[in-house]
Each structure stands twice: as structure tokens, then as C-alpha cells.
Enzyme design. Sequence first.
Site, PDB file in Angstrom:
ATOM      1  N   ARG A  46       0.809  -1.250  -0.113  1.00  0.00           N
ATOM      2  CA  ARG A  46       0.064   0.092   0.045  1.00  0.00           C
ATOM      3  C   ARG A  46       0.932   1.102   0.014  1.00  0.00           C
ATOM      4  O   ARG A  46       1.767   1.296   0.785  1.00  0.00           O
ATOM      5  CB  ARG A  46      -0.879  -0.089   1.275  1.00  0.00           C
ATOM      6  CG  ARG A  46      -1.838  -1.228   1.270  1.00  0.00           C
ATOM      7  CD  ARG A  46      -2.787  -1.094   2.409  1.00  0.00           C
ATOM      8  NE  ARG A  46      -3.803  -2.191   2.359  1.00  0.00           N
ATOM      9  CZ  ARG A  46      -4.812  -2.491   3.093  1.00  0.00           C
ATOM     10  NH1 ARG A  46      -4.824  -1.668   4.144  1.00  0.00           N
ATOM     11  NH2 ARG A  46      -5.120  -3.782   3.140  1.00  0.00           N
ATOM     12  N   ARG A  66       2.462   1.515  10.581  1.00  0.00           N
ATOM     13  CA  ARG A  66       1.867   1.627   9.111  1.00  0.00           C
ATOM     14  C   ARG A  66       2.910   1.454   8.311  1.00  0.00           C
ATOM     15  O   ARG A  66       4.058   2.274   8.220  1.00  0.00           O
ATOM     16  CB  ARG A  66       1.546   3.233   9.026  1.00  0.00           C
ATOM     17  CG  ARG A  66       0.977   3.460   7.658  1.00  0.00           C
ATOM     18  CD  ARG A  66       0.119   4.986   7.849  1.00  0.00           C
ATOM     19  NE  ARG A  66      -0.975   5.061   8.825  1.00  0.00           N
ATOM     20  CZ  ARG A  66      -2.122   4.920   8.647  1.00  0.00           C
ATOM     21  NH1 ARG A  66      -2.681   4.328   7.354  1.00  0.00           N
ATOM     22  NH2 ARG A  66      -2.987   4.906   9.420  1.00  0.00           N
ATOM     23  N   GLU A 114      -5.727  -1.407  14.900  1.00  0.00           N
ATOM     24  CA  GLU A 114      -6.789  -2.200  14.045  1.00  0.00           C
ATOM     25  C   GLU A 114      -5.688  -3.363  13.294  1.00  0.00           C
ATOM     26  O   GLU A 114      -4.802  -3.001  12.980  1.00  0.00           O
ATOM     27  CB  GLU A 114      -7.264  -1.215  12.945  1.00  0.00           C
ATOM     28  CG  GLU A 114      -8.069  -2.106  11.946  1.00  0.00           C
ATOM     29  CD  GLU A 114      -8.435  -1.280  10.696  1.00  0.00           C
ATOM     30  OE1 GLU A 114      -8.448   0.122  10.834  1.00  0.00           O
ATOM     31  OE2 GLU A 114      -8.853  -1.955   9.684  1.00  0.00           O
ATOM     32  N   SER A 137     -10.373  -6.354   9.641  1.00  0.00           N
ATOM     33  CA  SER A 137     -11.589  -5.868   9.322  1.00  0.00           C
ATOM     34  C   SER A 137     -12.505  -6.690   8.386  1.00  0.00           C
ATOM     35  O   SER A 137     -12.036  -7.406   7.670  1.00  0.00           O
ATOM     36  CB  SER A 137     -11.119  -4.695   8.287  1.00  0.00           C
ATOM     37  OG  SER A 137     -12.025  -3.440   8.146  1.00  0.00           O
ATOM     38  N   ARG A 146       0.617  -5.196  13.210  1.00  0.00           N
ATOM     39  CA  ARG A 146      -0.051  -4.561  14.692  1.00  0.00           C
ATOM     40  C   ARG A 146      -0.088  -5.682  15.717  1.00  0.00           C
ATOM     41  O   ARG A 146      -0.019  -5.447  16.819  1.00  0.00           O
ATOM     42  CB  ARG A 146      -1.352  -3.967  14.363  1.00  0.00           C
ATOM     43  CG  ARG A 146      -1.007  -2.427  13.529  1.00  0.00           C
ATOM     44  CD  ARG A 146      -2.352  -1.794  13.085  1.00  0.00           C
ATOM     45  NE  ARG A 146      -1.834  -0.732  12.043  1.00  0.00           N
ATOM     46  CZ  ARG A 146      -2.811  -0.294  10.969  1.00  0.00           C
ATOM     47  NH1 ARG A 146      -4.048  -0.913  11.166  1.00  0.00           N
ATOM     48  NH2 ARG A 146      -2.171   0.821  10.346  1.00  0.00           N
TER      49      ARG A 146
END
Length: 419
Positions: free
Chosen positions: A261, A276, A348, A351, A389
Site C-alpha cells: 500500500r 503503518r 486495527e 476488518s 500490529r
Amino acid sequence: MIDIKFIRSNVDAVRTAIRNKNEKADLDAILTLDENRRKLQFDFDNLKSHQNSVSATIAAKKKAKEDARVELAEMSKAAEAIKQISAALNAANFELEKALLTIPNLPQPEVPVGLDESFNEVMKYWGEKPNFAFEPKDHLEIANQNGFLDLPRGAKISGSGFPIYTGKGAKLERSIINFMLEYHLQKHGYEELMVPLAVNRKTMTGTGQLPKLEEDMYHIDLDDLFLIPTAEVPVTNFYADEVLSYKDLPKCYAAYTPCFRREAGSYGKDTKGLQRLHQFNKVEMVRFVEPETSATALEEMLANAEAILQAFGLHYRVLSLCTGDLSFASQRTYDLEVWAPGMQKYLEVSSVSNFGEFQARRANIRYKDKEGKVRHLHTLNGSGLATPRLMIALLETYQQADGSFRIPAVLQPWFNIKL
RNA sequence: GGAGAGUUGCCGGAGUGGUUGAACGGGACGGUCUCGAAAACCGUUGUAUCUUUACGGGUACCCAGGGUUCGAAUCCCUGACUCUCCGCCA
């Protein structure tokens, strides 16, 4: 993609959904395009119908060796008109199709309405924040002290956000991946898929990353390929342009892939350590189900993802995302946030989303139901889980007073694997 | 990267430019027969779109996109994919 017929008869609902999702899509332009297209289709069909019948007459006359010059002359002119209207119809269809790709999926009624993440609802907490007899360090300190990570060299080789796991750190990462993947295969009944990491434009459009998120993805110009931001993309498109049988459903797949990403626009945000990244590892779950069962499937997948965190004994919470925080393609999403005691915040790690028939329509994935009717199926996916994470939470939760790291019990067999 | 062959419906497999939505075979489904099943026989076996309250009707679709023609699965061009051979390479 939303069915144009549905849009036509539910304009207000679609308008509201677009607004609640903070999306921009010109609904009125779409309705006009649709109107225009239908008119062209009507004209085209009539002209074609006439042409077909006259052509049959010509064929019959020629066979009977009669003179067909009158018909031929007329058709010569008609052919020109048909060519023009056909071009216009093609253009209209193309424009409408393009415009429809910018309409987001509609949130389900249960989804809390809200502008941003502050409106997300906490559904539950699991476990407790761990207590330490000392001041817990953050994951970067633990990782550095134990030689698990080499971020500077990752930055040297590729750029910031491309981590290098070293020695025991690499093995730990690999153990986590293997454990999670096997867990889903053996305990949750998923089938493993190993998929391409670079996919074409059509595939990216099928799951909804394109056209909206082109800037967020790595692109290989020479071949017009994109590096996948999640295994959801290749796995969901596995059945693109296919018609399955209801007997085949549900199909449940799990896949491990690296994810890429660009994180455009988020520079300087949550950049410390592994929070991140541009490249990270993730085990993804994807399901193809009959429409009637997708709501249940969503809850099951949430439980599947939670099972991993529970196996690790990590404290976490479950959020139901509000409309403004839902992704473009999602109808309903749960986020799993794990507690990182060193950083003192929830992160997070998963999802889990139900896309309804949105992706199936885009990617043209259908199934034949019990009555033999061909319908779009429903797709869902969920991270199970993303590692960085999770690694943060593990390092920070299982750190010792001396800064060493205790491998969690469930990982021991994977970490200490013997040949 | 070079040379050649191919891509037709659920599958196999025909197809001369003019009722070809597409022969024929297989499979699947429904029916007859049977206590039941097999066999046999009969029938069914699309998707999209427009139109219609409905029944129905029109149109498109034989890998994709263009072109030739009054008319294209059938002729021409481009592209994608598959297979074979050569080269290169993990």
C-alpha cells in the site's frame, strides 16, 4: 456496483447512502445517461428488427431469382443509420458503466450513521489490559533489544515502510503467519489459496479498488499491473465471470500474501515502528455465499478472526464501523482492534466486511440457485489477521521486565519447529 | 522474444456469407414405464437488454474489439488467452 434498475427505483436511498459514506457520485448524471441509453437501445432494436426482416426478404428473393434491387437500395441507407446509432449506443453503455463504478455500496440499516471514526460503535471488549510490574516498553524498543527488526536497512533498500525482520524476528513473523493460516484451515474449514501478487486492472475494478483508489496502489507501468493491497483482490476475483452452483456454496478460502500500500496522504501519521507500512503480511479469509446467508457468514468470520486474538490471549475490542468509515464497497464492517500496552492504544488488526452482491456484480460472479435461477452471490472477507500490529501487540504484551520477549504458548510449536 | 495451431452452448463436437440460438452426441433435469431402480421412450436444457400489469414480443451474444457486406459463427484486421516448437531464464 449497484444495479441500475435498483437505482432507478430507489433514487433517494442511493442518494442518502452516497452522502452518508462521504462519497461523491453524480447520481443525476447517471439517471440522464440511463434515460438516454434506453432510448438509443429502443431505436437500435427497432432499426435492427426492420433490417433483419428485409434481409430475410432479400434472401428469399435471391433464392427465387427475383429482383431485390429496391430492398438492397433501402437497406444500403438503413445500414448507415444503424451504424451511427450503434456507435452512440455503445458510447452510452460505456459511459453509464463507467459512472456506475463510482457509486458506493449501500450501508445496511444496522450501520450507525456518522461522519468519521468517532461515530464507530464499540460492540464488545475481550480480555483485559495486561498489568505490568514495570513500565512497559513499546514494540520498537523490544524489537531492537532482541534483534527482531532492521527498519533502517529496510529504508535503505526500499524506503521507509518496508520492514526487514531479522533472525528470530523473521522466524517469529513466519510462525505467526503459519499458525494463523493453519488455524483457519483446520479449525474453521477454509481452503488455502496461493495467489498472484500482481493483478490486472479488471481484477482491481472487480473488487472495487479501482477506479477510486488508484493513487493508493503500486503500479507496474510496463505491464499495467498493480501490486495487491490485500489478498481479497485476487481471491475474490478467483470466480470472476463464472457461474457457480448453489451446491458449491459456500466457498471459504484463506490465503497468506504480502500486501502493498502506498498509503498516499498519510505521511507522518502513526509512523513509529510497525504501525503503518508499505509492505506487510496478512492472512485473509474470503467467502462466497448465497445472499440469504451473508449476514450469518459475517458474524462467523468475525468469530474466526477473534479466535486468533483469543488464542494469543490479547486484549481487544470489536467496532462496528459507521457509514462514514465504511469502505467504498462495504455494506457492513467490523473492525478488530488489539490493545498495545506499550503504545497505550488500540490498533486495527482486522476488518471483516460483507459486500453483499456489490463485488459479485462488478466481477460478474454468479450462481445458479435451487430454482435454477442465475443470481449474483454475496462476497465477504476479513483479515485473519494482518501481522504488523499483531506483532506490536504481542511484543508489547509478552515483554519481560528485562526487555526480553517470551514466545506465547500457542506459538511455541511453530517457533521451535524441528526437522 | 521468434515460428506455428487453436478458442463455438454444461461438456464433446459440426457448421457452404442469407429462418443458425446454432446440427449431432454426452451429461443434467422433468415425465411415461416400475414395488423401487436400471434400460427404453417423450420432453426440457441459455445470458443480457428493451418493451409489456401479465401472457408475450423485439434486439444482442459462437474469446474480445474493430472492419467488409443489404446481411457475418462463417471473410479481413487488431488484441487476449491456450497448446506445440525454438531462444532466454528462476
